[in-house]
Design an enzyme around this catalytic site. Structure first.
Site, mmCIF file in Angstrom:
data_model
loop_
_atom_site.group_PDB
_atom_site.id
_atom_site.type_symbol
_atom_site.label_atom_id
_atom_site.label_comp_id
_atom_site.label_asym_id
_atom_site.label_seq_id
_atom_site.Cartn_x
_atom_site.Cartn_y
_atom_site.Cartn_z
ATOM 1 N N HIS A 239 -1.956 -4.963 1.527
ATOM 2 C CA HIS A 239 -3.185 -5.720 1.347
ATOM 3 C C HIS A 239 -2.807 -7.176 1.196
ATOM 4 O O HIS A 239 -1.807 -7.500 0.547
ATOM 5 C CB HIS A 239 -3.926 -5.267 0.082
ATOM 6 C CG HIS A 239 -5.034 -6.202 -0.279
ATOM 7 N ND1 HIS A 239 -6.263 -6.162 0.342
ATOM 8 C CD2 HIS A 239 -5.079 -7.246 -1.150
ATOM 9 C CE1 HIS A 239 -7.025 -7.136 -0.153
ATOM 10 N NE2 HIS A 239 -6.335 -7.808 -1.057
ATOM 11 N N LYS B 150 0.833 -1.202 0.000
ATOM 12 C CA LYS B 150 0.000 0.000 0.000
ATOM 13 C C LYS B 150 0.875 1.262 0.000
ATOM 14 O O LYS B 150 2.072 1.202 0.318
ATOM 15 C CB LYS B 150 -0.931 -0.036 1.207
ATOM 16 C CG LYS B 150 -2.043 -1.093 1.091
ATOM 17 C CD LYS B 150 -2.942 -1.040 2.321
ATOM 18 C CE LYS B 150 -4.188 -1.872 2.144
ATOM 19 N NZ LYS B 150 -5.075 -1.754 3.346
ATOM 20 N N PHE C 250 -15.783 4.712 5.830
ATOM 21 C CA PHE C 250 -14.389 5.004 5.486
ATOM 22 C C PHE C 250 -14.068 4.728 4.019
ATOM 23 O O PHE C 250 -12.932 4.939 3.581
ATOM 24 C CB PHE C 250 -13.432 4.215 6.390
ATOM 25 C CG PHE C 250 -13.620 2.715 6.358
ATOM 26 C CD1 PHE C 250 -13.095 1.942 5.333
ATOM 27 C CD2 PHE C 250 -14.329 2.077 7.372
ATOM 28 C CE1 PHE C 250 -13.274 0.566 5.305
ATOM 29 C CE2 PHE C 250 -14.513 0.692 7.354
ATOM 30 C CZ PHE C 250 -13.984 -0.062 6.307
ATOM 31 N N ASN D 206 -2.049 0.421 6.930
ATOM 32 C CA ASN D 206 -1.577 -0.884 7.404
ATOM 33 C C ASN D 206 -0.658 -1.607 6.419
ATOM 34 O O ASN D 206 -0.597 -2.835 6.401
ATOM 35 C CB ASN D 206 -2.759 -1.745 7.858
ATOM 36 C CG ASN D 206 -3.838 -1.875 6.790
ATOM 37 O OD1 ASN D 206 -3.602 -1.555 5.629
ATOM 38 N ND2 ASN D 206 -5.005 -2.371 7.174
ATOM 39 N N ARG E 206 1.880 -5.306 10.107
ATOM 40 C CA ARG E 206 0.973 -4.228 10.493
ATOM 41 C C ARG E 206 1.176 -3.824 11.947
ATOM 42 O O ARG E 206 1.095 -2.633 12.292
ATOM 43 C CB ARG E 206 -0.466 -4.663 10.246
ATOM 44 C CG ARG E 206 -0.820 -4.729 8.757
ATOM 45 C CD ARG E 206 -2.119 -5.453 8.517
ATOM 46 N NE ARG E 206 -2.669 -5.207 7.188
ATOM 47 C CZ ARG E 206 -3.810 -5.741 6.764
ATOM 48 N NH1 ARG E 206 -4.517 -6.543 7.546
ATOM 49 N NH2 ARG E 206 -4.252 -5.478 5.546
ATOM 50 N N ARG F 81 -1.689 -13.765 5.727
ATOM 51 C CA ARG F 81 -2.482 -12.967 6.681
ATOM 52 C C ARG F 81 -1.841 -12.994 8.074
ATOM 53 O O ARG F 81 -1.880 -11.999 8.799
ATOM 54 C CB ARG F 81 -3.923 -13.512 6.774
ATOM 55 C CG ARG F 81 -4.765 -13.348 5.530
ATOM 56 C CD ARG F 81 -5.234 -11.947 5.271
ATOM 57 N NE ARG F 81 -6.140 -11.418 6.268
ATOM 58 C CZ ARG F 81 -6.860 -10.311 6.087
ATOM 59 N NH1 ARG F 81 -6.789 -9.632 4.927
ATOM 60 N NH2 ARG F 81 -7.642 -9.852 7.027
HETATM 61 P P1 IDP Z 1 -8.037 -6.372 5.370
HETATM 62 O O1 IDP Z 1 -7.202 -5.383 4.572
HETATM 63 O O2 IDP Z 1 -7.323 -6.812 6.612
HETATM 64 O O3 IDP Z 1 -8.522 -7.531 4.544
HETATM 65 P P2 IDP Z 1 -10.722 -5.253 5.209
HETATM 66 O O4 IDP Z 1 -11.777 -5.379 6.241
HETATM 67 O O5 IDP Z 1 -10.883 -6.032 3.944
HETATM 68 O O6 IDP Z 1 -9.330 -5.584 5.902
HETATM 69 O O7 IDP Z 1 -10.608 -3.702 4.871
HETATM 70 C C1 IDP Z 1 -9.835 -3.258 3.777
HETATM 71 C C2 IDP Z 1 -9.043 -2.039 4.199
HETATM 72 O O8 IDP Z 1 -9.940 -0.994 4.569
HETATM 73 C C3 IDP Z 1 -8.159 -2.231 5.432
HETATM 74 O O9 IDP Z 1 -6.934 -2.859 5.165
HETATM 75 C C4 IDP Z 1 -7.998 -0.809 5.887
HETATM 76 O O10 IDP Z 1 -7.023 -0.120 5.078
HETATM 77 C C5 IDP Z 1 -9.368 -0.219 5.619
HETATM 78 N N1 IDP Z 1 -10.234 -0.331 6.804
HETATM 79 C C6 IDP Z 1 -10.909 -1.435 7.230
HETATM 80 N N2 IDP Z 1 -11.620 -1.180 8.338
HETATM 81 C C7 IDP Z 1 -11.421 0.128 8.609
HETATM 82 C C8 IDP Z 1 -11.919 1.001 9.641
HETATM 83 O O11 IDP Z 1 -12.681 0.618 10.540
HETATM 84 N N3 IDP Z 1 -11.487 2.290 9.600
HETATM 85 C C9 IDP Z 1 -10.636 2.757 8.646
HETATM 86 N N4 IDP Z 1 -10.158 1.977 7.654
HETATM 87 C C10 IDP Z 1 -10.547 0.677 7.635
HETATM 88 MG MG MG Z 2 -9.938 -7.642 3.053
#
Ligand code: IDP
Ligand code: MG
Length: 151
Positions: free
Chosen positions: A128, A11, A59, A125, A111, A94
């Site tokens: 991805h 990212k 978001f 974070n 992360r 993961r």
């Molecule tokens: P992941 O990246 O761990 O699979 P997802 O739930 O798929 O998590 O969310 C995608 C991305 O959206 C996250 O990596 C993060 O950058 C952002 N994100 C997810 N939840 C939140 C939140 O509650 N607040 C702000 N950003 C979020």
């Molecule tokens: Mg995801």
């Protein structure tokens, strides 16, 4: 145990903070095989398609701006996209990535070590990583053309 492919994106915060090499080093240390790699300009359409499951989240608009590099001065919104392949690849990546919320990610994960939540509540974070086999198949096909990923 299934042989899986999983999509990783470095990212914009990861790229801007020069964590690309560290992330690849951690991925390589899993013993998984790197079978795809390229720099991609992330169009608005690609970003929205990639994150379409989150389209109704508050978001979401900032998530699209984040992945397109708007918060990190990344030219053309470019990211490094990688595919790793191997047994249980999705879960293993993961695990080293750590939890979505960097404040909850375990110490020592990528992360947990390098992520942060901005004052605007954006989760930065670093990477991805596909979350399950259906997502991984969809995401690899979205980011890579047939033939760009090796067997
Ligand atoms: P992941 O990246 O761990 O699979 P997802 O739930 O798929 O998590 O969310 C995608 C991305 O959206 C996250 O990596 C993060 O950058 C952002 N994100 C997810 N939840 C939140 C939140 O509650 N607040 C702000 N950003 C979020
Ligand atoms: Mg995801």
């Amino acid at each position: 145990m299934a042989i899986e492919r999983t999509l990783i994106l470095i990212k914009p915060d990861g790229a801007a903070r020069r964590l690309t090499g560290l992330t690849i080093d951690r991925l390589d240390s899993t013993g998984l095989e790197l079978v795809g790699a390229k720099m991609v300009k992330v169009s608005e359409a690609l970003a929205r398609e990639h994150y379409k499951a989150l389209a109704d989240k508050p978001f979401f608009p900032n998530l699209i701006r984040y992945i397109r590099g708007e918060f990190h001065g990344i030219k053309d919104g470019r990211v490094l996209a990688l595919v790793y392949r191997g047994e249980n690849a999705i879960k293993r990546v993961r695990e080293i990535a750590g939890a979505t919320n960097p404040e909850q990610a375990a110490p020592g994960t990528i992360r947990g070590s390098f992520g942060r939540i901005t004052t605007a509540q954006q989760f930065e974070n670093v990477l991805h990583a596909s979350s399950d086999p259906a997502d991984a198949a969809r995401e690899v096909a979205l980011w890579f053309a047939a033939g760009e990923v090796l067997d």
